[in-house]
Design an enzyme around this catalytic site. Structure first.
Site, PDB file in Angstrom:
ATOM      1  N   SER A   1     -10.429  -0.246   3.659  1.00 25.65           N
ATOM      2  CA  SER A   1      -9.710  -0.559   4.902  1.00 25.65           C
ATOM      3  C   SER A   1      -9.085   0.700   5.487  1.00 25.65           C
ATOM      4  CB  SER A   1      -8.601  -1.574   4.622  1.00 25.65           C
ATOM      5  OG  SER A   1      -9.179  -2.784   4.230  1.00 25.65           O
TER       6      SER A   1
ATOM      7  N   GLU B   1      -3.993   3.297   6.663  1.00 27.48           N
ATOM      8  CA  GLU B   1      -3.867   3.129   5.212  1.00 27.48           C
ATOM      9  C   GLU B   1      -4.468   4.358   4.519  1.00 27.48           C
ATOM     10  OE1 GLU B   1      -5.149  -0.631   3.483  1.00 27.48           O
ATOM     11  OE2 GLU B   1      -5.882   0.436   1.719  1.00 27.48           O
TER      12      GLU B   1
ATOM     13  N   ARG C   1       0.817  -1.223   0.000  1.00 27.09           N
ATOM     14  CA  ARG C   1       0.000   0.000   0.000  1.00 27.09           C
ATOM     15  C   ARG C   1       0.851   1.273   0.000  1.00 27.09           C
ATOM     16  NH1 ARG C   1      -2.093  -3.353  -1.332  1.00 27.09           N
ATOM     17  NH2 ARG C   1      -3.859  -4.516  -0.534  1.00 27.09           N
TER      18      ARG C   1
HETATM   19  C1  FAD Z   1     -15.590  -0.186  -0.693  1.00 24.07           C
HETATM   20  C2  FAD Z   1     -14.114   0.017  -0.883  1.00 24.07           C
HETATM   21  C3  FAD Z   1     -13.289  -1.085  -1.093  1.00 24.07           C
HETATM   22  C4  FAD Z   1     -11.913  -0.920  -1.269  1.00 24.07           C
HETATM   23  N1  FAD Z   1     -11.128  -2.018  -1.469  1.00 24.07           N
HETATM   24  C5  FAD Z   1      -9.805  -1.871  -1.626  1.00 24.07           C
HETATM   25  C6  FAD Z   1      -8.955  -3.002  -1.838  1.00 24.07           C
HETATM   26  O1  FAD Z   1      -9.398  -4.144  -1.894  1.00 24.07           O
HETATM   27  N2  FAD Z   1      -7.627  -2.798  -1.972  1.00 24.07           N
HETATM   28  C7  FAD Z   1      -7.077  -1.545  -1.938  1.00 24.07           C
HETATM   29  O2  FAD Z   1      -5.862  -1.422  -2.086  1.00 24.07           O
HETATM   30  N3  FAD Z   1      -7.849  -0.453  -1.745  1.00 24.07           N
HETATM   31  C8  FAD Z   1      -9.178  -0.586  -1.596  1.00 24.07           C
HETATM   32  N4  FAD Z   1      -9.968   0.525  -1.393  1.00 24.07           N
HETATM   33  C9  FAD Z   1      -9.330   1.856  -1.310  1.00 24.07           C
HETATM   34  C10 FAD Z   1      -9.209   2.594  -2.644  1.00 24.07           C
HETATM   35  O3  FAD Z   1     -10.263   2.257  -3.533  1.00 24.07           O
HETATM   36  C11 FAD Z   1      -7.880   2.339  -3.359  1.00 24.07           C
HETATM   37  O4  FAD Z   1      -6.781   2.681  -2.567  1.00 24.07           O
HETATM   38  C12 FAD Z   1      -7.839   3.145  -4.664  1.00 24.07           C
HETATM   39  O5  FAD Z   1      -6.867   2.662  -5.493  1.00 24.07           O
HETATM   40  C13 FAD Z   1      -7.629   4.627  -4.428  1.00 24.07           C
HETATM   41  O6  FAD Z   1      -7.868   5.273  -5.650  1.00 24.07           O
HETATM   42  P1  FAD Z   1      -8.585   6.691  -5.720  1.00 24.07           P
HETATM   43  O7  FAD Z   1      -8.574   7.098  -7.157  1.00 24.07           O
HETATM   44  O8  FAD Z   1      -9.877   6.673  -5.054  1.00 24.07           O
HETATM   45  O9  FAD Z   1      -7.532   7.566  -4.902  1.00 24.07           O
HETATM   46  P2  FAD Z   1      -7.855   8.811  -3.944  1.00 24.07           P
HETATM   47  O10 FAD Z   1      -8.561   8.330  -2.730  1.00 24.07           O
HETATM   48  O11 FAD Z   1      -8.472   9.906  -4.724  1.00 24.07           O
HETATM   49  O12 FAD Z   1      -6.368   9.233  -3.549  1.00 24.07           O
HETATM   50  C14 FAD Z   1      -5.563   8.351  -2.778  1.00 24.07           C
HETATM   51  C15 FAD Z   1      -4.146   8.937  -2.703  1.00 24.07           C
HETATM   52  O13 FAD Z   1      -3.576   8.954  -4.006  1.00 24.07           O
HETATM   53  C16 FAD Z   1      -3.172  10.278  -4.364  1.00 24.07           C
HETATM   54  N5  FAD Z   1      -3.442  10.439  -5.802  1.00 24.07           N
HETATM   55  C17 FAD Z   1      -4.660  10.359  -6.420  1.00 24.07           C
HETATM   56  N6  FAD Z   1      -4.515  10.534  -7.734  1.00 24.07           N
HETATM   57  C18 FAD Z   1      -3.192  10.736  -7.975  1.00 24.07           C
HETATM   58  C19 FAD Z   1      -2.421  11.000  -9.146  1.00 24.07           C
HETATM   59  N7  FAD Z   1      -2.968  11.077 -10.381  1.00 24.07           N
HETATM   60  N8  FAD Z   1      -1.085  11.143  -9.012  1.00 24.07           N
HETATM   61  C20 FAD Z   1      -0.501  11.068  -7.790  1.00 24.07           C
HETATM   62  N9  FAD Z   1      -1.172  10.844  -6.644  1.00 24.07           N
HETATM   63  C21 FAD Z   1      -2.508  10.677  -6.739  1.00 24.07           C
HETATM   64  C22 FAD Z   1      -4.007  11.198  -3.493  1.00 24.07           C
HETATM   65  O14 FAD Z   1      -3.361  12.439  -3.292  1.00 24.07           O
HETATM   66  C23 FAD Z   1      -4.113  10.382  -2.208  1.00 24.07           C
HETATM   67  O15 FAD Z   1      -2.953  10.534  -1.419  1.00 24.07           O
HETATM   68  C24 FAD Z   1     -11.349   0.383  -1.228  1.00 24.07           C
HETATM   69  C25 FAD Z   1     -12.183   1.488  -1.021  1.00 24.07           C
HETATM   70  C26 FAD Z   1     -13.553   1.318  -0.856  1.00 24.07           C
HETATM   71  C27 FAD Z   1     -14.425   2.509  -0.637  1.00 24.07           C
END
Ligand code: FAD
Length: 303
Positions: free
Chosen positions: A226, A296, A176
């Site tokens: 998580s 996380e 992560r």
């Molecule tokens: C129901 C649910 C289930 C989930 N299951 C999982 C799972 O199984 N495994 C898992 O790993 N995660 C899981 N997640 C968490 C999440 O979906 C992942 O971590 C996902 O990849 C985050 O992507 P995001 O676009 O939403 O990032 P955001 O939440 O928008 O951003 C996360 C981080 O990335 C940075 N960021 C975003 N975009 C960029 C970019 N273009 N360049 C540089 N930095 C950037 C942001 O500044 C922030 O620090 C889950 C979430 C939910 C709500």
């Protein structure tokens, strides 16, 4: 408070793509978060480069988000400029042995494109609600795989507004985490390596993953997935459940009854509620079993 001249200038540069005081709760899966001073949804790389360069030259704080599914945004909101990468920077191209996807492309769309093209590798992403940029920054993973395993090369934009590339090795992927958590830069696009796989096998495996998620995760409530990383050799959910914390509530933030490593928003939870609950969980688990749980989820804005 940021000068409204900045807002006016950005609006003139990108009509229809810039808002003032946009509530971040509209852009987070938790449905939590106060206003961002300036909120920009660029419609392409050149727009993005322009806003990043603008923020850099005027020394304005810049925050980049994707789908907002792994962030806790402060109730007071976010100072400076928030850039959301989604529509407009979300192209997906499949090839014979891989996929190239832009930062705003949803993992679910990539997995569907991979399946249609008979490309294996993205099955594990079934049910992860993020986009490419956030997934790479977090090295999102599930079912024994992480997105970093698939990466060939990543195209990035520096906070000074310069495009550059990094190989998978240079991305420093770990559990992560990626190098972007220490050396911030903006993901623009990534090339992923995939193997050939039978479409129906891909479909079957993804359906199994989704079924397991639906049975074990509180998907009918807003959450951010998580909360804590799993400590080495154990699971955060198991520790929190063993500490008897399932169902614990602060305001409308509750430790899920279904999965103890999820905090759900029952309706009107605030970032303050969530943080207070996080504090109680950490304190209890530390006291009960001596394990210091690490977050996380990323906290954004002044808490
Ligand atoms: C129901 C649910 C289930 C989930 N299951 C999982 C799972 O199984 N495994 C898992 O790993 N995660 C899981 N997640 C968490 C999440 O979906 C992942 O971590 C996902 O990849 C985050 O992507 P995001 O676009 O939403 O990032 P955001 O939440 O928008 O951003 C996360 C981080 O990335 C940075 N960021 C975003 N975009 C960029 C970019 N273009 N360049 C540089 N930095 C950037 C942001 O500044 C922030 O620090 C889950 C979430 C939910 C709500």
């Amino acid at each position: 408070m940021i000068e409204s001249a900045f807002y006016q200038e950005l609006l003139a540069m990108m009509p229809g793509k810039v808002k003032a005081g946009e509530l971040m709760k509209k852009h987070t899966s938790w449905r939590i978060g106060g206003p961002s001073e300036i909120f920009v949804e660029p419609s392409g790389r050149e727009d993005l480069k322009a806003v990043v360069t603008y923020a850099h030259t005027r020394e304005l704080p810049l925050t980049v988000i994707g789908a907002g599914t792994n962030i806790l945004v402060a109730d007071q909101g976010i100072k400076g400029i928030v850039v959301k990468l989604g529509r407009g920077i979300d192209k997906i191209v499949t090839g014979p042995d891989g996929i190239v996807a832009e930062a705003g492309a949803k993992l679910s769309r990539i997995a569907a494109a991979a399946r249609r093209a008979g490309l294996g590798g993205f099955e594990f992403t079934a049910g992860i609600p993020g986009v490419v940029g956030g997934a790479l920054a977090m090295n999102a993973g599930a079912n024994g795989s992480s997105i970093g395993d698939l990466v060939r090369e990543v195209s990035l934009l520096s906070l000074e507004g310069e495009f550059f590339h990094k190989s998978r090795e240079e991305m420093g992927f770990g559990y992560r985490t990626s190098v972007l958590q220490q050396e911030p830069a903006i993901v623009i696009e990534a090339a992923f390596a995939c193997g050939r796989r039978d479409k129906s096998e891909i479909q079957k495996e993804m359906e199994q993953f989704l079924k397991r998620r639906k049975a074990t995760q509180p998907l009918h409530y807003p959450s951010a997935g998580s909360i804590f990383k799993n400590p080495p050799g154990d699971s955060a959910g198991r520790l929190i459940e063993a500490a008897g914390l399932k169902g614990l509530r602060v305001g409308d933030a509750q430790v899920s009854e279904l999965h103890a490593n999820f905090i759900v928003n029952l309706g009107a939870a605030t970032a303050r509620d969530v943080l207070a609950l996080i504090g109680k969980i950490r304190e209890t688990v530390l006291g009960d079993c001596g394990v210091e749980l690490k977050l996380e989820v990323k906290i954004i804005g002044d808490i």
